[in-house]
Design a protein around this motif. Structure first.
Motif, mmCIF file in Angstrom:
data_model
loop_
_atom_site.group_PDB
_atom_site.id
_atom_site.type_symbol
_atom_site.label_atom_id
_atom_site.label_comp_id
_atom_site.label_asym_id
_atom_site.label_seq_id
_atom_site.Cartn_x
_atom_site.Cartn_y
_atom_site.Cartn_z
ATOM 1 N N VAL A 239 5.586 7.438 -0.404
ATOM 2 C CA VAL A 239 4.799 6.916 -1.521
ATOM 3 C C VAL A 239 4.952 7.838 -2.723
ATOM 4 C CG1 VAL A 239 2.493 6.133 -2.240
ATOM 5 C CG2 VAL A 239 3.110 6.093 0.187
ATOM 6 N N ASN A 240 5.092 7.244 -3.901
ATOM 7 C CA ASN A 240 5.145 8.008 -5.149
ATOM 8 C C ASN A 240 3.779 8.647 -5.402
ATOM 9 O OD1 ASN A 240 4.425 7.735 -8.303
ATOM 10 N ND2 ASN A 240 6.518 8.449 -8.030
ATOM 11 N N ARG A 241 3.786 9.939 -5.721
ATOM 12 C CA ARG A 241 2.510 10.668 -5.825
ATOM 13 C C ARG A 241 1.654 10.175 -6.993
ATOM 14 N NH1 ARG A 241 1.513 14.450 -2.322
ATOM 15 N NH2 ARG A 241 3.216 15.368 -1.116
ATOM 16 N N ALA A 242 2.285 9.832 -8.104
ATOM 17 C CA ALA A 242 1.504 9.356 -9.255
ATOM 18 C C ALA A 242 0.924 7.974 -8.967
ATOM 19 C CB ALA A 242 2.362 9.327 -10.516
ATOM 20 N N ALA A 243 1.743 7.095 -8.345
ATOM 21 C CA ALA A 243 1.280 5.740 -8.034
ATOM 22 C C ALA A 243 0.089 5.784 -7.088
ATOM 23 C CB ALA A 243 2.417 4.919 -7.420
ATOM 24 N N LEU A 244 0.098 6.776 -6.217
ATOM 25 C CA LEU A 244 -1.002 6.924 -5.263
ATOM 26 C C LEU A 244 -2.328 7.086 -6.008
ATOM 27 C CD1 LEU A 244 -1.222 7.117 -2.186
ATOM 28 C CD2 LEU A 244 -1.144 9.597 -2.424
ATOM 29 N N LYS A 245 -2.261 7.722 -7.182
ATOM 30 C CA LYS A 245 -3.484 7.900 -7.973
ATOM 31 C C LYS A 245 -3.731 6.705 -8.874
ATOM 32 C CE LYS A 245 -3.321 12.932 -7.962
ATOM 33 N NZ LYS A 245 -1.924 13.414 -8.033
ATOM 34 N N THR A 246 -2.693 6.295 -9.643
ATOM 35 C CA THR A 246 -2.926 5.290 -10.687
ATOM 36 C C THR A 246 -2.983 3.860 -10.140
ATOM 37 O OG1 THR A 246 -0.568 5.114 -11.139
ATOM 38 C CG2 THR A 246 -1.800 6.702 -12.456
ATOM 39 N N ARG A 247 -2.371 3.616 -8.979
ATOM 40 C CA ARG A 247 -2.329 2.249 -8.439
ATOM 41 C C ARG A 247 -2.961 2.196 -7.043
ATOM 42 N NH1 ARG A 247 3.480 -0.334 -9.545
ATOM 43 N NH2 ARG A 247 2.314 -1.874 -10.723
ATOM 44 N N ARG A 248 -3.888 3.108 -6.808
ATOM 45 C CA ARG A 248 -4.452 3.275 -5.457
ATOM 46 C C ARG A 248 -5.021 1.974 -4.884
ATOM 47 N NH1 ARG A 248 -4.955 8.067 -1.976
ATOM 48 N NH2 ARG A 248 -5.314 6.888 -0.079
ATOM 49 N N GLU A 249 -5.822 1.257 -5.713
ATOM 50 C CA GLU A 249 -6.479 0.050 -5.169
ATOM 51 C C GLU A 249 -5.468 -0.999 -4.732
ATOM 52 O OE1 GLU A 249 -9.291 0.120 -8.669
ATOM 53 O OE2 GLU A 249 -8.360 1.926 -7.827
ATOM 54 N N ARG A 250 -4.365 -1.080 -5.510
ATOM 55 C CA ARG A 250 -3.359 -2.087 -5.168
ATOM 56 C C ARG A 250 -2.485 -1.632 -4.011
ATOM 57 N NH1 ARG A 250 -0.376 -3.025 -10.464
ATOM 58 N NH2 ARG A 250 0.601 -4.798 -9.423
ATOM 59 N N LEU A 251 -2.306 -0.316 -3.870
ATOM 60 C CA LEU A 251 -1.426 0.197 -2.808
ATOM 61 C C LEU A 251 -2.121 0.284 -1.452
ATOM 62 C CD1 LEU A 251 0.573 3.118 -4.468
ATOM 63 C CD2 LEU A 251 1.519 1.117 -3.299
ATOM 64 N N GLN A 252 -3.426 0.557 -1.483
ATOM 65 C CA GLN A 252 -4.125 0.866 -0.234
ATOM 66 C C GLN A 252 -3.995 -0.236 0.835
ATOM 67 O OE1 GLN A 252 -5.434 4.040 0.146
ATOM 68 N NE2 GLN A 252 -5.323 3.422 2.294
ATOM 69 N N PRO A 253 -4.151 -1.535 0.465
ATOM 70 C CA PRO A 253 -4.014 -2.564 1.507
ATOM 71 C C PRO A 253 -2.637 -2.548 2.170
ATOM 72 C CG PRO A 253 -4.974 -3.492 -0.500
ATOM 73 C CD PRO A 253 -4.536 -2.097 -0.834
ATOM 74 N N LEU A 254 -1.600 -2.256 1.388
ATOM 75 C CA LEU A 254 -0.241 -2.196 1.943
ATOM 76 C C LEU A 254 -0.105 -0.990 2.881
ATOM 77 C CD1 LEU A 254 2.579 -3.552 1.782
ATOM 78 C CD2 LEU A 254 3.144 -1.896 -0.012
ATOM 79 N N LEU A 255 -0.652 0.145 2.463
ATOM 80 C CA LEU A 255 -0.596 1.340 3.318
ATOM 81 C C LEU A 255 -1.364 1.088 4.614
ATOM 82 C CD1 LEU A 255 -1.023 4.372 0.848
ATOM 83 C CD2 LEU A 255 0.958 2.951 1.313
ATOM 84 N N ASP A 256 -2.534 0.448 4.489
ATOM 85 C CA ASP A 256 -3.327 0.141 5.686
ATOM 86 C C ASP A 256 -2.555 -0.784 6.616
ATOM 87 O OD1 ASP A 256 -5.342 1.664 4.647
ATOM 88 O OD2 ASP A 256 -6.549 -0.026 3.921
ATOM 89 N N ALA A 257 -1.903 -1.795 6.023
ATOM 90 C CA ALA A 257 -1.168 -2.762 6.847
ATOM 91 C C ALA A 257 -0.012 -2.076 7.569
ATOM 92 C CB ALA A 257 -0.650 -3.904 5.976
ATOM 93 N N PHE A 258 0.710 -1.212 6.880
ATOM 94 C CA PHE A 258 1.802 -0.471 7.529
ATOM 95 C C PHE A 258 1.247 0.430 8.635
ATOM 96 C CE2 PHE A 258 4.811 -1.322 3.939
ATOM 97 C CZ PHE A 258 5.904 -1.671 4.711
ATOM 98 N N GLY A 259 0.112 1.057 8.353
ATOM 99 C CA GLY A 259 -0.504 1.922 9.359
ATOM 100 C C GLY A 259 -0.849 1.141 10.612
ATOM 101 N N ALA B 230 0.378 -1.867 11.546
ATOM 102 C CA ALA B 230 1.566 -2.474 12.152
ATOM 103 C C ALA B 230 2.363 -1.441 12.945
ATOM 104 C CB ALA B 230 2.444 -3.104 11.073
ATOM 105 N N SER B 231 2.331 -0.195 12.518
ATOM 106 C CA SER B 231 3.121 0.819 13.218
ATOM 107 C C SER B 231 2.302 1.478 14.321
ATOM 108 C CB SER B 231 3.596 1.884 12.235
ATOM 109 O OG SER B 231 2.482 2.611 11.756
ATOM 110 N N GLY B 232 1.037 1.086 14.433
ATOM 111 C CA GLY B 232 0.195 1.609 15.507
ATOM 112 C C GLY B 232 -0.197 3.072 15.322
ATOM 113 N N SER B 233 -0.023 3.590 14.091
ATOM 114 C CA SER B 233 -0.357 5.000 13.902
ATOM 115 C C SER B 233 -1.746 5.184 13.302
ATOM 116 C CB SER B 233 0.698 5.683 13.017
ATOM 117 O OG SER B 233 0.603 5.244 11.690
ATOM 118 N N GLU B 234 -2.492 4.097 13.262
ATOM 119 C CA GLU B 234 -3.878 4.212 12.788
ATOM 120 C C GLU B 234 -4.842 3.683 13.839
ATOM 121 O OE1 GLU B 234 -4.197 4.044 7.938
ATOM 122 O OE2 GLU B 234 -4.789 2.329 9.105
#
Ligand code: ATP
Ligand code: MG
Length: 225
Positions: free
Chosen positions: A199-219, A221-225
């Motif tokens: 993940v791009n470090r700046a996007a993690l801050k500026t686009r957090r709300e839009r990115l979080q659902p995707l990060l959660d879904a990957f987490g 789907a990969s069984g690491s959450e």
């Protein structure tokens, strides 16, 4: 200065064609995201998904960290082999939250079947090693206290020992059939490899709300959450 209209640009996911794309698709599907494009036939490098706020860009496997680090992509999927090489040159440049457990293989030292690698190591012989993974190879042999001459190649490493370019190679191995076809054997493991979400470090801050659902879904789907 490359300005992007952040608010209106969809979240951009960088993937490479082949294994990584093929094994990431099911993870996206688990998150309810479909990709309609047939990559085998299409030459398109920007691919839409069923989510209007998510698009995929297709880049070389070793270029994925670069696109994400510079923010041309918000997220990406890259092998640890590629990430290790990138990390040495750009320490801490990427946030790497999730091991997706896909595209698994091993980074190995391999040598011709008739070559006594352990004997050469024991005698302190100075070996020539051909590899695309210069940083990982350097670290591996330094940790063993071995002096090696590393020769950088961009592909077909298996050829190097067969034509006298190198004594050994450092390359990815999964089934071992490419090694066998070239009368090489894996003599040492350097690292276990799988792909991570980056993940791009700046996007993690500026686009957090839009990115979080995707990060959660990957987490999930990969069984690491
Ligand atoms: P390019 O073809 O663009 O030079 P590449 O050969 O590294 O790049 P791929 O072969 O698609 O591209 O590999 C992409 C990633 O998949 C690698 O970085 C590695 O993490 C993983 N990978 C490579 N080979 C294997 C393999 N034999 N088995 C499982 N995963 C692999
Ligand atoms: Mg390849």
């Amino acid at each position: 200065m490359i300005a992007r209209l952040q608010e209106r640009t969809p979240i951009t996911l960088a993937l490479s064609k082949g294994r990584i794309f093929d094994e990431t698709l099911p993870l996206l599907e688990n998150a309810g995201i479909q990709v309609d494009e047939d990559l085998e036939r299409s030459r398109r490098l920007i691919v839409a998904t069923s989510d209007p706020d998510l698009r995929i860009i297709i880049v070389r496997a070793s270029d994925v960290p670069t696109y994400v680090q510079y923010g041309a992509a918000d997220v990406g999927v890259a092998g640890k082999d590629v990430l290790n090489e990138h990390e040495v040159l750009h320490p801490g440049g990427l946030y790497q939250p999730i091991d997706l457990g896909i595209a698994r293989c091993r980074l190995c030292v391999a040598a011709p079947a008739g070559f006594d690698y352990q004997g050469a190591v024991y005698q302190g012989a100075r070996l020539r090693v051909a590899t695309k993974y210069v940083q990982a190879a350097r670290e591996h042999f330094a940790a063993k206290g071995m002096h090696v001459d590393i020769i950088k190649l961009y592909g077909s490493m298996e050829l190097a020992p067969l034509v006298g370019l190198a004594d050994a190679i450092v390359d990815l191995v999964s089934t071992g059939s490419t090694l066998r076809a070239n009368q090489l054997v894996a003599v040492e493991e350097v690292a276990e490899i799988s792909s991570r979400l980056i993940v791009n470090r700046a996007a993690l801050k500026t686009r957090r709300e839009r990115l979080q659902p995707l990060l959660d879904a990957f987490g999930r789907a990969s069984g690491s959450e």
